[in-house]
Design an enzyme around this catalytic site. Structure first.
Site, PDB file in Angstrom:
ATOM      1  CB  ILE A  41      -0.934   0.002   1.234  1.00 55.76           C
ATOM      2  CG1 ILE A  41      -1.963  -1.123   1.126  1.00 55.76           C
ATOM      3  CG2 ILE A  41      -1.639   1.352   1.368  1.00 55.76           C
ATOM      4  CD1 ILE A  41      -2.887  -1.007  -0.068  1.00 55.76           C
ATOM      5  CB  ALA A 197      -0.752  10.835   9.092  1.00 56.04           C
ATOM      6  CD  GLU A 201       0.268  12.699   4.534  1.00 52.18           C
ATOM      7  OE1 GLU A 201       1.289  12.611   5.243  1.00 52.18           O
ATOM      8  OE2 GLU A 201       0.007  11.901   3.609  1.00 52.18           O
ATOM      9  CD  GLU A 217     -10.020  13.027  15.506  1.00 52.14           C
ATOM     10  OE1 GLU A 217     -10.326  12.169  16.368  1.00 52.14           O
ATOM     11  OE2 GLU A 217      -9.473  12.747  14.419  1.00 52.14           O
ATOM     12  CB  VAL A 284     -12.196   6.254  10.883  1.00 51.91           C
ATOM     13  CG1 VAL A 284     -12.971   7.551  10.766  1.00 51.91           C
ATOM     14  CG2 VAL A 284     -12.798   5.185   9.967  1.00 51.91           C
ATOM     15  CB  VAL A 286      -5.571   0.598   8.783  1.00 48.96           C
ATOM     16  CG1 VAL A 286      -5.351   1.765   7.842  1.00 48.96           C
ATOM     17  CG2 VAL A 286      -4.488   0.565   9.858  1.00 48.96           C
ATOM     18  CG  MET A 331      -0.474   0.042  12.062  1.00 52.13           C
ATOM     19  SD  MET A 331      -2.186  -0.344  11.752  1.00 52.13           S
ATOM     20  CE  MET A 331      -2.443  -1.718  12.899  1.00 52.13           C
ATOM     21  CG  HIS A 458      23.875  30.911   9.574  1.00 54.11           C
ATOM     22  ND1 HIS A 458      22.624  31.200  10.071  1.00 54.11           N
ATOM     23  CD2 HIS A 458      24.291  32.020   8.898  1.00 54.11           C
ATOM     24  CE1 HIS A 458      22.312  32.444   9.720  1.00 54.11           C
ATOM     25  NE2 HIS A 458      23.301  32.962   8.997  1.00 54.11           N
TER      26      HIS A 458
END
Length: 479
Positions: A41, A197, A201, A217, A284, A286, A331, A458
């Site tokens: 996947i 995530a 995304e 959420e 939601v 896996v 995961m 820097h």
């Protein structure tokens, strides 16, 4: 015999193919059983193609704001959705072929089909489950259905999107990441259910490309696994971009129209509202792919759907191992790869040790990026630790200002008594590349003194890391 191996790995994803290559390096006769596509996947429908989509979104964002960089663009910027998707799919195809090349180079056999584990053997037959991206025809020079003997069998079958009752993905109006990554047309509005995530995304991608996006959420915090302070800053940036975020809320019901969905959303106070959007993405979580493998008949122990291992990949049944998503959280592809190496080296009898899961970094590639490793401030306090916390904003960093990316924060957490680095949390430009510096530091048991005396180049964004450490001990310079 051609059908006898030292190691057979079920699943050709990041954990599986890396374990196979390491096994071959150690002299094991090795095979991988894969029913669908090499790379799993992650490579085909997750980590890699989503980053390609997000890169297109990032460039589109810059195209829309050329004046901020003293540039001009004639006409109104636009995008070709088919072209964006084609680029993403092409990158996955290239890397998929690359995995095949690596396995062939290391003399690892690939057996195409669906596997069932027996005592010291793997039976491979035709797939009984839907195949998202079939390998058809089977590549030349590979093996097919039959029974294969093995001294060691490693289960690396990964996981699939979780479906909530009554809100099951249908591939048309309710999407998983499969459909969200390969849309036939661009939705003007979108509901994203879940702010981990994957959800964030996709919310970031579709909002940047112009869709109206609402994220729902159930927990009180967006990005629930992240440090609360970092998540709060990220939320402000998301909302400034126009993403609507509902926390402490859940999608209670979804009604499908001809070409849209209407979601009833309930909040924790008992209130409710309805939102109509072109599409809904279900993100939601896996579910581990353990069904149909014959694990129950062998007596392999499961816990909440994942295979129980001892940290070295060994299950309670001798000769059967598990790595990656199917072996439980976190995961993540990089966790799976590392577990694969540990497992194979354990089989070889090498000196190995279990992975410290607190040292596994997590990255979210939205805009702004989020990255973290170790304990959050709240978790450290829950453990009763006396801590020192350092913070440094990107606005105090010359490189961040030059990039036009002054919104960000690096946060570090130390044990006040020992100087041990307990956790690091970041939000801002390129923090997914920066986090590994803190991961290495934790792995080497670096103290605050070591980090304070390290020379950071820097001008770089990495200087924010140095200043955050200095701030934890009252020595910050540029703020």
């Amino acid at each position: 015999m051609a059908d006898t191996y030292d190691v057979i790995i079920i699943g050709g994803g990041p954990g599986g193919y890396v374990a196979a290559i390491r096994a071959a390096q150690l002299g094991f006769k090795t095979a991988v059983v894969e029913r669908e596509h090499l790379g799993g996947i992650c490579l085909n429908w997750g980590c890699i193609p989503t980053k390609a989509l997000l890169r297109s979104a990032e460039i589109y964002h810059y195209m829309q704001h050329p004046g901020a960089y003293g540039l001009t663009i004639e006409g109104k910027p636009g995008f070709d959705l088919a072209g964006v998707v084609k680029r993403s799919r092409g990158i996955s195809a290239q890397l998929n072929q690359g995995v095949g090349f690596l396995l062939k180079k290391n003399k690892v056999d690939v057996i195409w089909g669906e596997a069932k584990v027996g005592k010291g053997e793997v039976v491979v037959g035709p797939s009984t489950k839907p195949v998202v991206q079939p390998q058809n025809p089977v590549p030349k020079g590979t093996l097919g259905h039959g029974t294969y003997k093995a001294k060691h069998i490693i289960v690396a079958t990964g996981a699939r999107p979780r479906a909530l009752p009554g809100i099951e993905p249908d591939g048309k109006l309710i999407w998983t990441y499969f459909e969200a990554m390969n849309p036939a047309s661009f939705p003007k509005s979108l509901i994203v259910m879940g702010s981990g995530a994957i959800g964030i995304e996709f919310a970031s991608f579709y909002r940047t490309m112009g869709a109206e996006v609402t994220v729902v959420e159930v927990l009180p915090q967006v990005l629930p696994v992240e440090d609360a302070e970092i998540a709060a800053l990220a939320r402000k940036r998301f909302e400034k971009q126009g993403i609507k975020i509902l926390t402490g809320a859940k999608v209670a019901k979804v009604e499908k129209g001809a070409d849209n969905v209407t979601a009833t959303i309930q909040d924790e106070k008992g209130g409710s509202q309805t939102i109509t959007a072109d599409r809904l993405i279900s993100a939601v979580g896996v579910v581990c792919n353990t069904e149909g493998l014959g694990l129950e008949a062998l007596g392999v122990k499961l816990d909440r759907g994942s295979i129980v291992t001892d940290g070295m990949g060994r299950t309670n049944v001798p000769g059967v191992y598990a790595i990656g998503d199917v072996a439980g959280p976190p995961m993540l592809a990089h966790k799976a790869e590392h577990e694969g190496v540990i497992c194979v080296e354990t089989i070889k009898g090498m000196h190995t040790h279990a992975m410290d899961k607190l040292q596994i970094p997590g990255c979210t590639y939205c805009n702004p990026q989020i990255a973290s490793v170790g304990l959050t401030e709240a978790k450290a306090k829950e453990q009763g630790l006396e801590i020192k916390v350092g913070r440094f904003p990107f606005v105090g960093n010359g490189k961040a200002i030059a990039l036009g990316e002054p919104d960000g924060l690096v946060k570090t957490i130390f044990d006040a008594k020992t100087g041990k680095l307990l956790g690091a949390h970041m939000v801002g430009a390129e923090v997914t590349e920066l986090i590994q510096g803190f991961v290495v530091a934790m792995g080497l048991e670096t103290t605050e003194e070591d980090l304070m005396h390290t020379v950071f180049p820097h001008p770089t964004l990495s200087e924010t890391m140095h200043e955050s450490v200095l701030d934890a001990y009252g020595r910050v310079i540029h703020v």
